[in-house]
Scaffold this motif. Sequence first.
Motif, PDB file in Angstrom:
ATOM      1  N   ALA A  35       0.813  -1.210   0.000  1.00  0.00           N
ATOM      2  CA  ALA A  35       0.000   0.000   0.000  1.00  0.00           C
ATOM      3  C   ALA A  35       0.848   1.261   0.000  1.00  0.00           C
ATOM      4  CB  ALA A  35      -0.936   0.006   1.210  1.00  0.00           C
ATOM      5  N   GLY A  36       2.086   1.151   0.485  1.00  0.00           N
ATOM      6  CA  GLY A  36       2.949   2.328   0.511  1.00  0.00           C
ATOM      7  C   GLY A  36       3.135   2.942  -0.860  1.00  0.00           C
ATOM      8  N   ALA A  37       3.187   2.100  -1.870  1.00  0.00           N
ATOM      9  CA  ALA A  37       3.400   2.598  -3.232  1.00  0.00           C
ATOM     10  C   ALA A  37       2.243   3.459  -3.703  1.00  0.00           C
ATOM     11  CB  ALA A  37       3.573   1.415  -4.183  1.00  0.00           C
ATOM     12  N   LEU A  38       1.115   3.333  -3.016  1.00  0.00           N
ATOM     13  CA  LEU A  38      -0.051   4.082  -3.462  1.00  0.00           C
ATOM     14  C   LEU A  38       0.093   5.575  -3.272  1.00  0.00           C
ATOM     15  CD1 LEU A  38      -2.916   1.858  -2.225  1.00  0.00           C
ATOM     16  CD2 LEU A  38      -2.395   2.445  -4.563  1.00  0.00           C
ATOM     17  N   SER A  39       0.991   5.965  -2.430  1.00  0.00           N
ATOM     18  CA  SER A  39       1.098   7.404  -2.210  1.00  0.00           C
ATOM     19  C   SER A  39       1.688   8.107  -3.425  1.00  0.00           C
ATOM     20  CB  SER A  39       1.945   7.692  -0.977  1.00  0.00           C
ATOM     21  OG  SER A  39       3.217   7.123  -1.166  1.00  0.00           O
ATOM     22  N   MET A  40       2.196   7.333  -4.369  1.00  0.00           N
ATOM     23  CA  MET A  40       2.757   7.977  -5.550  1.00  0.00           C
ATOM     24  C   MET A  40       1.681   8.762  -6.286  1.00  0.00           C
ATOM     25  SD  MET A  40       3.014   4.702  -8.004  1.00  0.00           S
ATOM     26  CE  MET A  40       1.534   3.950  -8.672  1.00  0.00           C
ATOM     27  N   GLY A  41       2.084   9.911  -6.757  1.00  0.00           N
ATOM     28  CA  GLY A  41       1.168  10.697  -7.564  1.00  0.00           C
ATOM     29  C   GLY A  41       0.109  11.428  -6.764  1.00  0.00           C
ATOM     30  N   ILE A  42       0.091  11.278  -5.471  1.00  0.00           N
ATOM     31  CA  ILE A  42      -0.913  12.007  -4.702  1.00  0.00           C
ATOM     32  C   ILE A  42      -0.216  13.167  -4.027  1.00  0.00           C
ATOM     33  CG2 ILE A  42      -2.581  11.848  -2.834  1.00  0.00           C
ATOM     34  CD1 ILE A  42      -2.460   8.744  -3.538  1.00  0.00           C
ATOM     35  N   LEU A  43      -0.474  14.354  -4.548  1.00  0.00           N
ATOM     36  CA  LEU A  43       0.257  15.514  -4.068  1.00  0.00           C
ATOM     37  C   LEU A  43      -0.421  16.105  -2.852  1.00  0.00           C
ATOM     38  CD1 LEU A  43       0.950  17.136  -7.516  1.00  0.00           C
ATOM     39  CD2 LEU A  43       2.617  16.058  -5.999  1.00  0.00           C
ATOM     40  N   PRO A  44       0.357  16.676  -1.964  1.00  0.00           N
ATOM     41  CA  PRO A  44      -0.267  17.345  -0.833  1.00  0.00           C
ATOM     42  C   PRO A  44      -1.155  18.481  -1.324  1.00  0.00           C
ATOM     43  CG  PRO A  44       2.105  17.743  -0.900  1.00  0.00           C
ATOM     44  CD  PRO A  44       1.799  16.747  -1.969  1.00  0.00           C
ATOM     45  N   PHE A  45      -2.264  18.663  -0.686  1.00  0.00           N
ATOM     46  CA  PHE A  45      -3.250  19.650  -1.104  1.00  0.00           C
ATOM     47  C   PHE A  45      -3.159  20.826  -0.150  1.00  0.00           C
ATOM     48  CE2 PHE A  45      -6.575  20.170  -4.052  1.00  0.00           C
ATOM     49  CZ  PHE A  45      -7.621  20.836  -3.456  1.00  0.00           C
ATOM     50  N   GLY A  46      -2.242  21.730  -0.415  1.00  0.00           N
ATOM     51  CA  GLY A  46      -1.996  22.820   0.517  1.00  0.00           C
ATOM     52  C   GLY A  46      -2.640  24.112   0.075  1.00  0.00           C
ATOM     53  N   THR A  47      -2.327  25.189   0.720  1.00  0.00           N
ATOM     54  CA  THR A  47      -2.809  26.496   0.270  1.00  0.00           C
ATOM     55  C   THR A  47      -1.621  27.433   0.113  1.00  0.00           C
ATOM     56  OG1 THR A  47      -3.134  27.096   2.552  1.00  0.00           O
ATOM     57  CG2 THR A  47      -5.072  26.369   1.361  1.00  0.00           C
ATOM     58  N   ALA A  48      -1.844  28.506  -0.594  1.00  0.00           N
ATOM     59  CA  ALA A  48      -0.779  29.474  -0.832  1.00  0.00           C
ATOM     60  C   ALA A  48      -0.291  30.057   0.499  1.00  0.00           C
ATOM     61  CB  ALA A  48      -1.310  30.596  -1.706  1.00  0.00           C
ATOM     62  N   THR A  49       1.002  30.334   0.582  1.00  0.00           N
ATOM     63  CA  THR A  49       1.493  30.962   1.801  1.00  0.00           C
ATOM     64  C   THR A  49       1.126  32.440   1.755  1.00  0.00           C
ATOM     65  OG1 THR A  49       3.608  31.257   0.724  1.00  0.00           O
ATOM     66  CG2 THR A  49       3.388  29.338   2.139  1.00  0.00           C
ATOM     67  N   ASP A  50       0.527  32.915   2.832  1.00  0.00           N
ATOM     68  CA  ASP A  50      -0.077  34.241   2.795  1.00  0.00           C
ATOM     69  C   ASP A  50       0.949  35.369   2.717  1.00  0.00           C
ATOM     70  OD1 ASP A  50      -1.019  34.182   6.297  1.00  0.00           O
ATOM     71  OD2 ASP A  50       0.575  33.223   5.194  1.00  0.00           O
ATOM     72  N   ALA A  51       2.134  35.153   3.248  1.00  0.00           N
ATOM     73  CA  ALA A  51       3.132  36.220   3.206  1.00  0.00           C
ATOM     74  C   ALA A  51       3.398  36.629   1.759  1.00  0.00           C
ATOM     75  CB  ALA A  51       4.419  35.764   3.866  1.00  0.00           C
ATOM     76  N   GLN A  52       3.558  35.631   0.886  1.00  0.00           N
ATOM     77  CA  GLN A  52       3.835  35.932  -0.514  1.00  0.00           C
ATOM     78  C   GLN A  52       2.599  36.452  -1.222  1.00  0.00           C
ATOM     79  OE1 GLN A  52       5.152  31.876  -1.133  1.00  0.00           O
ATOM     80  NE2 GLN A  52       6.822  32.700  -2.349  1.00  0.00           N
ATOM     81  N   ALA A  53       1.435  35.895  -0.833  1.00  0.00           N
ATOM     82  CA  ALA A  53       0.224  36.159  -1.597  1.00  0.00           C
ATOM     83  C   ALA A  53      -0.140  37.635  -1.610  1.00  0.00           C
ATOM     84  CB  ALA A  53      -0.936  35.343  -1.037  1.00  0.00           C
ATOM     85  N   SER A  54       0.221  38.379  -0.592  1.00  0.00           N
ATOM     86  CA  SER A  54      -0.259  39.755  -0.523  1.00  0.00           C
ATOM     87  C   SER A  54       0.890  40.757  -0.576  1.00  0.00           C
ATOM     88  CB  SER A  54      -1.055  39.939   0.766  1.00  0.00           C
ATOM     89  OG  SER A  54      -0.215  39.643   1.854  1.00  0.00           O
ATOM     90  N   SER A  55       1.942  40.377  -1.280  1.00  0.00           N
ATOM     91  CA  SER A  55       3.062  41.295  -1.412  1.00  0.00           C
ATOM     92  C   SER A  55       2.609  42.599  -2.053  1.00  0.00           C
ATOM     93  CB  SER A  55       4.154  40.622  -2.257  1.00  0.00           C
ATOM     94  OG  SER A  55       4.748  41.553  -3.105  1.00  0.00           O
ATOM     95  N   LYS A  56       3.136  43.716  -1.580  1.00  0.00           N
ATOM     96  CA  LYS A  56       2.696  45.030  -2.062  1.00  0.00           C
ATOM     97  C   LYS A  56       3.129  45.277  -3.500  1.00  0.00           C
ATOM     98  CE  LYS A  56       2.356  47.543   2.282  1.00  0.00           C
ATOM     99  NZ  LYS A  56       3.051  46.505   3.106  1.00  0.00           N
ATOM    100  N   SER A  57       4.161  44.577  -3.929  1.00  0.00           N
ATOM    101  CA  SER A  57       4.685  44.846  -5.259  1.00  0.00           C
ATOM    102  C   SER A  57       3.876  44.140  -6.347  1.00  0.00           C
ATOM    103  CB  SER A  57       6.141  44.408  -5.328  1.00  0.00           C
ATOM    104  OG  SER A  57       6.228  43.050  -4.952  1.00  0.00           O
ATOM    105  N   GLY A  58       2.698  43.656  -6.034  1.00  0.00           N
ATOM    106  CA  GLY A  58       1.881  43.015  -7.051  1.00  0.00           C
ATOM    107  C   GLY A  58       1.528  41.601  -6.665  1.00  0.00           C
TER     108      GLY A  58
END
Length: 622
Positions: A35-58
Amino acid sequence: MTEKKDDHKDEIETGEAEPSRRNFFKTTAAGLAGAGALSMGILPFGTATDAQASSKSGPKEHVGPGELDEYYGFWSGGQSGEVRIIGIPSGRELKRIPVFNWDAAYGWGTTNFSKSEMKGRISGDTHHFHLSYKDGTYDGKYGFVNDKSQARLARVRLDMLVTDKIIDIPNSSGTHGIFPSRHKIDAVYCNSEFRIPLPNDGRDLEDPTKYGCLHSCVDAESMEVRWQIMVDGNLDLCATDYEGKYSMACCYNSEEGVTLPEMMAKDRDWLVVFNLERIEAAIKAGKGIKIGDSDVPVLDGRGDSEFTLYIPVPKSPHGVNVDPTGKYAVCSGKLSPTVSVVELSKVDEAFAGKIKPRDCVIAEPEVGLGPLHTAFDNRGNAYTSIFLDSVVTKWNIAKAIAGENPVIEKVDVHYQIGHINASMSETKDADGNWMIALCKFSKDRFLPVGPFRAENEQLFNISGEKMKMVHEGAAHAEPHDALIVTRDLIRPKKVWPRDDKRFEFERALAKKHGVTLEAAANVITEGNHTYVYMVSIAPAYSLPKFNVPLGNTVTVIVTNMDGVEDLSHGFCLTQHDINFGLSPKETASVTFKADKKGVFWYYCPWFCHALHLEMRGRMIVS
Ligand code: CUK
Ligand code: CUA
């Protein structure tokens, strides 16, 4: 942006309270060997890091592994006949939605539902994909896309991101520009580009003076054609205003020629504006005529018609785009180095006969050789794609109106750009963050892959003083047009509601047979038609085998009863050209003829479980 960072993290309501697919694997598959092999191809489903997301430069430019994009991109797939979903700004291709094209992964063109929409046709040419609107911005309900090759319009459901309806536009050839109403879900306006005899039933074959073109109004909810109107010339791109008063179309070939020299003879063609109030009133009053077999009422909008305003613009205009304030329509000259800025409030006066149509044009700046399409930011600037020069020209609308040189910057694109678009550009909420350039030639930009080369799409950050290219990607033929939409406006479900109307046919059939789709394991033969009902629950079908008499028509109805997010199955029947996918809680069916004696395995084509390869059964034809 920070407040949006969790908008796709929380579970979207599906009526289910089941674990995510990752947890499913951890809890149910962990005990299985390998079953360990099953983790292949399943990417973590994260969210954008907020520090970068709201940079003032755009806007945030880099999307790391496990982070989510800020925007959905919707791409019309050109001659592939599909629509694609691209994450912006990463450029990740997230999904291809088959529309007019046959597709094995989802079984579009194989299942009974898709066959009833495609009606035996398996190709299309999708140029323009637009979303439905409410109050000038996207409402997240529908997408609409044209098929230029077979004069059709399709609708995509945004709750499931699947095609749900395809219609033919009568008396039309080359359905090209389309645009929905922007004030509310109301209509989709469709231009036919090729002039044909009306009706095209063998009459007037060699007399092009009798050919015609129609502008059609399709009801966005019922997908029925409400009315059509005949015009002079050829219709090309389409746009609507923000108030529901006008639809409009660029109109080339005012010469009404059929050869290239004939079509290019005049220095000016038109932007034709349709007076929707007058048209609807005339249709209501029964003034439409019928053409050929179609019941759709048709008005005559040629010449001095009260329904249409022909605004002269130079020369063979192509794109028409309305700016986010709703005040201006910008037409691109194609064979003239100019764009024409039409002030929409003047169109009222021109329809009232107070000014000449040409007086609606308030500026005509030079932007480069071969202008095609225009996008907008939220700072009063326009971005026009320039085909021959292979550049994007950024220019200021107010300066153009004031008669000053409005050109701010030109940036090279590689090469021969067609469409251009900017984030939320076709809504009142244009945000001036991103611009996409869709190029027709890639030449030396990528490894050669044979005589057909990759297409090229280039993403620019336009939030600063200068346009800055941040991403370049090769694309499968052909990234035609694109929308870039903030992700909070698109809320797809992860699991089908079991009462969805998409399963109406199967549900009615099951009712007739006294079968419950959700718990089915039935084989019912009525004369020479065999109905096979089963469910899929990882890693098995509820029927390991079914028998069919040779020569019978067979309908197989499968319901995926796994309600775990991302746990898809499918049904592939060997040697029968049958393969379709089944996403969580979906029902689909296929009908075919059992015309070969023998044993035929059916199996699950979507990797679903440690025992996925064992998920199969036999059809025995005797
Ligand atoms: S049309 Cu192709 S570049 Cu079909 Cu949108 Cu302008
Ligand atoms: Cu079910 Cu693979």
